[in-house]
Design a protein around this motif. Structure first.
Motif, mmCIF file in Angstrom:
data_model
loop_
_atom_site.group_PDB
_atom_site.id
_atom_site.type_symbol
_atom_site.label_atom_id
_atom_site.label_comp_id
_atom_site.label_asym_id
_atom_site.label_seq_id
_atom_site.Cartn_x
_atom_site.Cartn_y
_atom_site.Cartn_z
ATOM 1 N N ASP A 22 9.392 9.382 -15.026
ATOM 2 C CA ASP A 22 8.028 9.026 -14.643
ATOM 3 C C ASP A 22 7.811 7.554 -14.940
ATOM 4 O OD1 ASP A 22 7.309 11.598 -13.841
ATOM 5 O OD2 ASP A 22 6.586 12.145 -15.827
ATOM 6 N N TYR A 23 7.132 6.861 -14.053
ATOM 7 C CA TYR A 23 6.858 5.439 -14.196
ATOM 8 C C TYR A 23 5.365 5.239 -14.432
ATOM 9 C CZ TYR A 23 11.420 5.016 -11.989
ATOM 10 O OH TYR A 23 12.749 5.128 -11.694
ATOM 11 N N TYR A 24 5.034 4.487 -15.440
ATOM 12 C CA TYR A 24 3.652 4.165 -15.752
ATOM 13 C C TYR A 24 3.508 2.652 -15.766
ATOM 14 C CZ TYR A 24 3.014 9.020 -17.066
ATOM 15 O OH TYR A 24 2.939 10.384 -17.043
ATOM 16 N N GLU A 25 2.409 2.179 -15.190
ATOM 17 C CA GLU A 25 2.168 0.736 -15.119
ATOM 18 C C GLU A 25 0.721 0.432 -15.463
ATOM 19 O OE1 GLU A 25 5.221 -0.120 -11.392
ATOM 20 O OE2 GLU A 25 3.108 -0.573 -11.158
ATOM 21 N N HIS A 26 0.514 -0.731 -16.061
ATOM 22 C CA HIS A 26 -0.846 -1.251 -16.209
ATOM 23 C C HIS A 26 -1.268 -1.787 -14.852
ATOM 24 C CE1 HIS A 26 -0.140 -1.479 -20.638
ATOM 25 N NE2 HIS A 26 -1.397 -1.129 -20.618
ATOM 26 N N ILE A 36 -3.599 1.993 -17.807
ATOM 27 C CA ILE A 36 -2.261 2.485 -17.496
ATOM 28 C C ILE A 36 -2.365 3.751 -16.642
ATOM 29 C CG2 ILE A 36 -1.950 3.869 -19.592
ATOM 30 C CD1 ILE A 36 0.980 2.626 -19.560
ATOM 31 N N PHE A 37 -1.559 3.784 -15.578
ATOM 32 C CA PHE A 37 -1.545 4.896 -14.629
ATOM 33 C C PHE A 37 -0.115 5.308 -14.331
ATOM 34 C CE2 PHE A 37 -5.693 3.186 -13.849
ATOM 35 C CZ PHE A 37 -6.452 4.226 -13.366
ATOM 36 N N LYS A 38 0.057 6.553 -13.918
ATOM 37 C CA LYS A 38 1.356 7.038 -13.460
ATOM 38 C C LYS A 38 1.533 6.629 -11.999
ATOM 39 C CE LYS A 38 4.069 11.218 -12.814
ATOM 40 N NZ LYS A 38 4.085 12.690 -12.976
ATOM 41 N N LEU A 39 2.666 6.018 -11.697
ATOM 42 C CA LEU A 39 2.983 5.615 -10.332
ATOM 43 C C LEU A 39 3.512 6.837 -9.579
ATOM 44 C CD1 LEU A 39 3.395 3.379 -8.190
ATOM 45 C CD2 LEU A 39 5.679 3.049 -9.155
ATOM 46 N N ILE A 40 2.826 7.192 -8.483
ATOM 47 C CA ILE A 40 3.241 8.336 -7.665
ATOM 48 C C ILE A 40 4.051 7.872 -6.463
ATOM 49 C CG2 ILE A 40 2.437 10.187 -6.161
ATOM 50 C CD1 ILE A 40 0.066 10.536 -7.901
ATOM 51 N N ARG A 41 3.615 6.776 -5.852
ATOM 52 C CA ARG A 41 4.272 6.291 -4.633
ATOM 53 C C ARG A 41 4.344 4.775 -4.687
ATOM 54 N NH1 ARG A 41 7.641 8.169 -0.710
ATOM 55 N NH2 ARG A 41 7.183 7.197 1.264
ATOM 56 N N ASN A 42 5.547 4.245 -4.462
ATOM 57 C CA ASN A 42 5.774 2.810 -4.516
ATOM 58 C C ASN A 42 5.983 2.274 -3.104
ATOM 59 O OD1 ASN A 42 6.221 0.275 -5.505
ATOM 60 N ND2 ASN A 42 8.084 0.782 -6.606
ATOM 61 N N GLY A 43 5.522 1.082 -2.847
ATOM 62 C CA GLY A 43 5.690 0.448 -1.545
ATOM 63 C C GLY A 43 4.698 -0.690 -1.389
ATOM 64 N N LYS A 44 4.382 -1.050 -0.158
ATOM 65 C CA LYS A 44 3.395 -2.108 0.074
ATOM 66 C C LYS A 44 2.033 -1.713 -0.476
ATOM 67 C CE LYS A 44 5.639 -4.044 4.099
ATOM 68 N NZ LYS A 44 5.550 -4.372 5.518
ATOM 69 N N VAL A 45 1.780 -0.417 -0.487
ATOM 70 C CA VAL A 45 0.595 0.142 -1.136
ATOM 71 C C VAL A 45 1.111 1.122 -2.172
ATOM 72 C CG1 VAL A 45 -1.488 1.524 -0.855
ATOM 73 C CG2 VAL A 45 -0.821 -0.091 0.932
ATOM 74 N N LYS A 75 -8.941 14.270 -12.590
ATOM 75 C CA LYS A 75 -7.863 13.461 -12.016
ATOM 76 C C LYS A 75 -8.483 12.294 -11.262
ATOM 77 C CE LYS A 75 -3.761 15.030 -11.568
ATOM 78 N NZ LYS A 75 -2.574 14.556 -12.235
ATOM 79 N N GLN A 76 -7.911 11.118 -11.461
ATOM 80 C CA GLN A 76 -8.311 9.926 -10.719
ATOM 81 C C GLN A 76 -7.108 9.421 -9.943
ATOM 82 O OE1 GLN A 76 -9.571 7.393 -13.989
ATOM 83 N NE2 GLN A 76 -11.677 7.572 -13.292
ATOM 84 N N TYR A 77 -7.362 8.894 -8.755
ATOM 85 C CA TYR A 77 -6.308 8.315 -7.930
ATOM 86 C C TYR A 77 -6.741 6.927 -7.493
ATOM 87 C CZ TYR A 77 -4.434 13.000 -7.800
ATOM 88 O OH TYR A 77 -3.924 14.213 -8.161
ATOM 89 N N PHE A 78 -5.840 5.966 -7.647
ATOM 90 C CA PHE A 78 -6.099 4.587 -7.275
ATOM 91 C C PHE A 78 -4.992 4.088 -6.369
ATOM 92 C CE2 PHE A 78 -8.921 4.903 -10.789
ATOM 93 C CZ PHE A 78 -9.835 3.875 -10.692
ATOM 94 N N LEU A 79 -5.358 3.213 -5.459
ATOM 95 C CA LEU A 79 -4.407 2.534 -4.591
ATOM 96 C C LEU A 79 -4.512 1.041 -4.841
ATOM 97 C CD1 LEU A 79 -5.122 4.272 -1.173
ATOM 98 C CD2 LEU A 79 -3.122 4.601 -2.616
ATOM 99 N N ILE A 80 -3.377 0.354 -4.707
ATOM 100 C CA ILE A 80 -3.404 -1.105 -4.772
ATOM 101 C C ILE A 80 -2.384 -1.650 -3.779
ATOM 102 C CG2 ILE A 80 -1.799 -1.293 -6.701
ATOM 103 C CD1 ILE A 80 -3.541 -3.737 -7.634
ATOM 104 N N ARG A 81 -2.835 -2.567 -2.962
ATOM 105 C CA ARG A 81 -1.953 -3.240 -2.007
ATOM 106 C C ARG A 81 -1.251 -4.389 -2.713
ATOM 107 N NH1 ARG A 81 -3.087 -2.654 3.615
ATOM 108 N NH2 ARG A 81 -4.674 -1.088 3.940
ATOM 109 N N GLU A 82 -0.081 -4.744 -2.237
ATOM 110 C CA GLU A 82 0.692 -5.797 -2.901
ATOM 111 C C GLU A 82 -0.008 -7.152 -2.867
ATOM 112 O OE1 GLU A 82 3.783 -6.685 0.798
ATOM 113 O OE2 GLU A 82 4.499 -5.723 -1.011
ATOM 114 N N ASN A 83 -0.928 -7.354 -1.940
ATOM 115 C CA ASN A 83 -1.610 -8.646 -1.849
ATOM 116 C C ASN A 83 -3.027 -8.613 -2.433
ATOM 117 O OD1 ASN A 83 -2.684 -7.027 0.111
ATOM 118 N ND2 ASN A 83 -2.737 -8.589 1.697
#
Length: 129
Positions: A22-26, A36-45, A75-83
């Protein structure tokens, strides 16, 4: 026990082998606040999740006129775009249809994530545990 903040730790990895890792990132949720959140999906978003406890009041009072309270998990879900500089919350303990529509609207220009959501690759149990 020693505590670390986002200036000292960028990522945390939990697990014993790659499939179970499991990957967790600030991530920044405002311009001056990181959580800090658990990364579910990695990519441009990137799609992140976390479970928090909320203290809620019940709709009835006891014999003394005081309302009772309880802790619930949310449960909370957040998205972040690379830009982007901050993450956007797309779901707060809502139903799956609302979640799918929110994310598909947010990432309509990212085919990888849209297909991930449309094809139900993530499995409902993964999101609503």
């Amino acid at each position: 026990m020693k505590k670390f903040d986002q200036t000292q730790v960028d990522k945390v990895y939990f697990g014993t082998s790659n499939p179970n890792l499991d990957y967790y990132e600030h991530i920044p949720i405002t311009s001056n606040k990181m959580l800090i959140f658990k990364l579910i999906r990695n990519g441009k978003v990137k799609l992140y999740t976390r479970t928090i406890k909320r203290h809620v009041r019940r709709d009835f009072s006891n014999q003394n006129g005081l309302y009772s309270t309880k802790d619930i998990k949310v449960k909370q879900y957040f998205l972040i775009r690379e830009n982007k500089l901050t993450a956007t919350q797309v779901l707060y303990n809502a139903d799956l249809r609302s979640f799918k529509n929110s994310i598909k609207n947010y990432v309509s220009d990212c085919e990888d994530v849209v297909s991930f959501i449309e094809d139900d690759i993530y499995e409902k149990k993964m999101l609503l545990k």
